[in-house]
Scaffold this active site. Structure first.
Site, PDB file in Angstrom:
ATOM      1  N   CYS A  75       2.290 -27.574 -14.746  1.00  0.00           N
ATOM      2  CA  CYS A  75       1.157 -27.288 -14.081  1.00  0.00           C
ATOM      3  C   CYS A  75      -0.302 -27.615 -14.414  1.00  0.00           C
ATOM      4  O   CYS A  75      -0.878 -27.904 -15.183  1.00  0.00           O
ATOM      5  CB  CYS A  75       1.540 -26.058 -13.674  1.00  0.00           C
ATOM      6  SG  CYS A  75       0.641 -25.769 -11.721  1.00  0.00           S
ATOM      7  N   CYS A  78      -4.477 -24.926 -13.877  1.00  0.00           N
ATOM      8  CA  CYS A  78      -4.435 -23.958 -14.384  1.00  0.00           C
ATOM      9  C   CYS A  78      -4.652 -24.517 -16.000  1.00  0.00           C
ATOM     10  O   CYS A  78      -4.359 -23.942 -17.084  1.00  0.00           O
ATOM     11  CB  CYS A  78      -3.818 -22.670 -14.747  1.00  0.00           C
ATOM     12  SG  CYS A  78      -4.705 -22.328 -13.366  1.00  0.00           S
ATOM     13  N   CYS A 154       3.264 -17.413  -9.513  1.00  0.00           N
ATOM     14  CA  CYS A 154       1.905 -18.300  -9.906  1.00  0.00           C
ATOM     15  C   CYS A 154       1.026 -16.995 -10.404  1.00  0.00           C
ATOM     16  O   CYS A 154       0.757 -15.720  -9.816  1.00  0.00           O
ATOM     17  CB  CYS A 154       1.343 -19.124  -8.944  1.00  0.00           C
ATOM     18  SG  CYS A 154      -0.278 -19.159  -8.855  1.00  0.00           S
ATOM     19  N   GLN A 279     -14.702 -18.705   0.100  1.00  0.00           N
ATOM     20  CA  GLN A 279     -14.019 -18.590  -1.462  1.00  0.00           C
ATOM     21  C   GLN A 279     -13.277 -18.245  -2.077  1.00  0.00           C
ATOM     22  O   GLN A 279     -12.535 -16.770  -1.579  1.00  0.00           O
ATOM     23  CB  GLN A 279     -15.531 -18.066  -1.642  1.00  0.00           C
ATOM     24  CG  GLN A 279     -16.585 -18.756  -2.012  1.00  0.00           C
ATOM     25  CD  GLN A 279     -16.987 -20.126  -2.839  1.00  0.00           C
ATOM     26  OE1 GLN A 279     -16.325 -20.626  -3.586  1.00  0.00           O
ATOM     27  NE2 GLN A 279     -18.189 -20.962  -3.012  1.00  0.00           N
ATOM     28  N   TYR A 309     -25.386 -25.337   5.547  1.00  0.00           N
ATOM     29  CA  TYR A 309     -24.106 -25.272   5.454  1.00  0.00           C
ATOM     30  C   TYR A 309     -23.219 -24.182   5.316  1.00  0.00           C
ATOM     31  O   TYR A 309     -23.364 -23.349   4.066  1.00  0.00           O
ATOM     32  CB  TYR A 309     -23.463 -26.423   4.018  1.00  0.00           C
ATOM     33  CG  TYR A 309     -24.922 -27.423   3.504  1.00  0.00           C
ATOM     34  CD1 TYR A 309     -23.995 -29.033   4.124  1.00  0.00           C
ATOM     35  CD2 TYR A 309     -26.110 -27.744   3.401  1.00  0.00           C
ATOM     36  CE1 TYR A 309     -24.638 -30.207   4.093  1.00  0.00           C
ATOM     37  CE2 TYR A 309     -26.757 -28.623   2.742  1.00  0.00           C
ATOM     38  CZ  TYR A 309     -25.681 -29.968   3.935  1.00  0.00           C
ATOM     39  OH  TYR A 309     -26.534 -31.052   3.384  1.00  0.00           O
ATOM     40  N   CYS A 405     -20.666 -26.143  -5.729  1.00  0.00           N
ATOM     41  CA  CYS A 405     -19.706 -25.900  -7.031  1.00  0.00           C
ATOM     42  C   CYS A 405     -19.301 -26.939  -7.800  1.00  0.00           C
ATOM     43  O   CYS A 405     -18.020 -27.278  -8.074  1.00  0.00           O
ATOM     44  CB  CYS A 405     -18.768 -26.452  -5.494  1.00  0.00           C
ATOM     45  SG  CYS A 405     -18.558 -27.325  -4.616  1.00  0.00           S
TER      46      CYS A 405
END
Length: 450
Positions: A75, A78, A154, A279, A309, A405
Site C-alpha cells: 500500500c 503510510c 486499515c 483536518q 482561506y 501543509c
C-alpha cells in the site's frame, strides 16, 4: 542498469525516500532509514540523480521497526511505518529544515499526534472491479500507480470504516452496481468517502457516482447501507460523471439521514459536511488551534484578526473569545453556511463571515484602508498568490500567522515576505499525517510597519 552499489543513507527526502551519494551523484533509495548501509540496484538514471531499489540492508538502523499494518509493503499510504514514531518526528523536522534552507529561523521540534492509530477521520477509497470475477475492489493505490490494493483492514482509520467498505463490497453486486474503470471511464461507483467523527463515532457516507442522476438501485443500495449501521447517520451520493482525477464535485445529494457529522475543537462544536474541508486528524488539529490561539492571547489584547482561506472558519471561531473581532473569508459557499450555523449554535457574536475569494477580498479591504492586528493564512497546498501576500502586508503592521501543509510552498511564500522586509519569528511543525512524509507547519511572521 544492473549496477549494484553499497550506499550509506544520509537522510530522507521531502517525499520520505532515503538519500545517499555516490561519486558526487544523489541517489534515492525507497524504504530506507537514515544511517543505514544498504545494497541497492540502480533502476533509473537522470542527469542530476539516480533512482535505486533496495536489495539488501547491510547495517540496519536501530530505528527500523516492524510495520503494524500487514499491507505496508504494497500500500502506498503510510510509507514511513517501518521507522519508529519518535524518529519519524526527527526525520520530519529535518525535512522542514531542508525545505526552508535559506530562511533564517530555527525550526522547533515537531509536535506529535495525540494518536498514531485510528487517527484519520476522512477516508476516500477508490472503487474498482476485477475483469473476470467482477469482484468489487476498494482500497488505496500502490505507490506511483493507480493499481488498487484491496484493503480489508486499515489501522490508521476507525474500524467501522473497514466494516462499511466490506459491506459495500458485499452488497454492491447484488444491486448491479459495478466498479469504476478509470481507463474506459465506465462503471458506476468511483469512490466511497467516509466522514467519521472523533467526537461521537458517527459517520457520513458518500457514494461517488460516474453518473449525472440517481437511479432506484442506488437509492435502495444507500438505504441498505444506512439501515445496516447504527453509527452511520447519513448516506448520500456525489455526482461526478467527468473524466477527471477530482474525487468529488459540488453535486452532493443526501438520500438518507443527516447531511453533517459533529466535531469538537477547543470546546466549539462544528458541523462537517460531505464537501467541507476539515483536518483529517482532529486531535492533532486541536493542537494547532491551541497553539495559534495561545500566541494571539499572549501577544495581543483583544485584537482584530483576519482569518483567510477559512474553510468553516475553524481558526476564526476558536480564537474569537480572545479577540475583539474576527473577520473570516472563504470562497466555498457550503463551508460558509456551516460556519454560520456553528457561530449561531455556539453563541459567538464577534465574527464576521464573508463568502469570497481571499485575494479579491483582500483587495477590497486594502481599497477601504482597513487594518488588522493579525492575519491568519491557511491556504491549500499550492500556497498563496504573490498578490494575496502583497495585500496582506498592506493589511497588517504587525503579524501574519501562516499555517501550511506544504513546506515547499511555505518556503517560497516566506522568501517572498522576507524580500518585502518581513522577519520569520518562529516555525512550529505538527504531525498531522502519522507514518507519512507530510507535515504541517505554523509560521509566525513579523511584518514591517507600513
Amino acid at each position: 542498469m544492473e549496477e549494484l552499489l553499497t550506499l550509506k543513507i544520509e537522510k530522507l527526502s521531502s517525499e520520505g525516500i532515503g538519500i545517499a551519494h555516490h561519486n558526487g551523484i544523489v541517489i534515492f533509495v525507497d524504504k530506507t532509514c537514515p544511517n543505514e548501509t544498504v545494497k541497492a540496484r540502480i533502476i533509473k538514471k537522470n542527469k542530476s540523480f539516480y533512482i535505486a531499489e533496495l536489495v539488501e540492508i547491510v547495517e540496519k538502523s536501530s530505528h527500523r521497526v516492524k510495520p503494524f499494518c500487514p499491507m505496508h509493503n504494497v500500500c502506498g499510504a503510510c510509507s514511513l511505518q517501518f521507522i519508529d514514531y519518535e524518529y519519524q518526528l526527527e526525520c520530519k523536522k529535518q525535512m522542514v529544515e531542508d525545505a526552508l534552507r535559506g530562511v533564517n529561523v530555527i525550526i522547533q521540534d515537531v509536535e506529535p499526534s495525540p494518536e498514531i492509530k485510528e487517527y484519520r477521520h476522512k477516508i476516500q477509497y477508490p472503487i474498482r472491479q476485477t475483469q473476470v470475477s467482477k469482484r468489487i475492489l476498494a482500497g488505496y493505490f500502490k505507490p506511483k500507480s493507480h493499481d488498487i490494493v484491496n484493503i480489508k483492514y486499515c489501522p490508521i482509520q476507525p474500524k467501522i470504516c473497514d466494516d462499511i467498505i466490506d459491506f459495500v463490497r458485499e452488497i454492491a453486486p447484488m444491486h448491479k452496481i459495478d466498479g469504476y474503470n478509470e481507463e474506459k471511464h465506465t462503471g458506476l461507483l468511483r469512490h466511497v468517502v467516509i466522514r467519521s467523527s472523533a467526537l461521537n463515532g458517527k459517520n457520513l457516507v458518500i457514494l461517488v457516482l460516474n453518473s449525472n442522476k440517481v437511479s432506484e438501485r442506488i437509492k435502495d443500495f444507500a438505504l441498505k447501507l444506512y439501515d445496516r449501521f447504527d453509527d452511520v447517520i447519513g448516506v448520500g451520493v456525489n455526482l461526478n460523471d467527468k473524466k477527471t482525477n477530482l474525487i468529488m464535485t459540488d453535486k452532493t445529494i443526501i438520500l438518507n439521514g443527516n447531511e453533517c457529522i459533529k466535531e469538537k475543537i477547543c470546546n466549539i462544536q462544528f458541523k462537517i459536511g460531505a464537501n467541507t474541508f476539515f483536518q483529517v486528524n482532529p486531535k492533532s488539529a486541536e493542537n494547532i488551534f491551541k497553539y495559534v490561539k495561545q500566541y494571539i492571547s499572549d501577544n495581543f489584547y483583544k485584537p482584530i484578526v483576519l482569518d483567510a482561506y477559512a474553510g468553516i472558519s475553524a481558526f476564526g471561531l476558536v480564537v474569537s473569545d480572545v479577540c475583539h473581532k474576527v473577520v473570516s473569508v472563504e470562497e466555498n459557499e457550503q463551508s460558509v453556511k456551516l460556519a454560520q450555523i456553528t457561530k449561531k449554535e455556539n453563541k459567538i457574536n464577534n465574527i464576521e463571515l464573508n463568502c469570497q475569494d481571499s485575494e479579491k477580498f483582500f483587495q477590497s479591504q486594502v481599497e477601504a484602508s482597513v487594518k488588522y492586528d493579525a492575519i491568519i493564512l491557511d491556504p491549500p497546498r499550492k500556497g498563496c498568490t504573490e498578490k494575496t501576500l502583497e495585500y496582506a502586508l498592506k493589511l497588517t503592521d504587525s503579524t501574519i500567522i501562516y499555517v501550511s501543509c506544504n513546506p515547499s510552498t511555505l518556503a517560497r511564500d516566506l522568501k517572498y515576505l522576507i524580500s518585502k522586509g518581513c522577519t520569520v519569528k518562529s516555525i512550529k511543525p505538527f504531525d498531522m499525517f502519522c507514518h507519512t512524509h507530510h507535515i504541517e507547519n505554523v509560521a509566525i511572521i513579523n511584518t514591517p510597519q507600513n
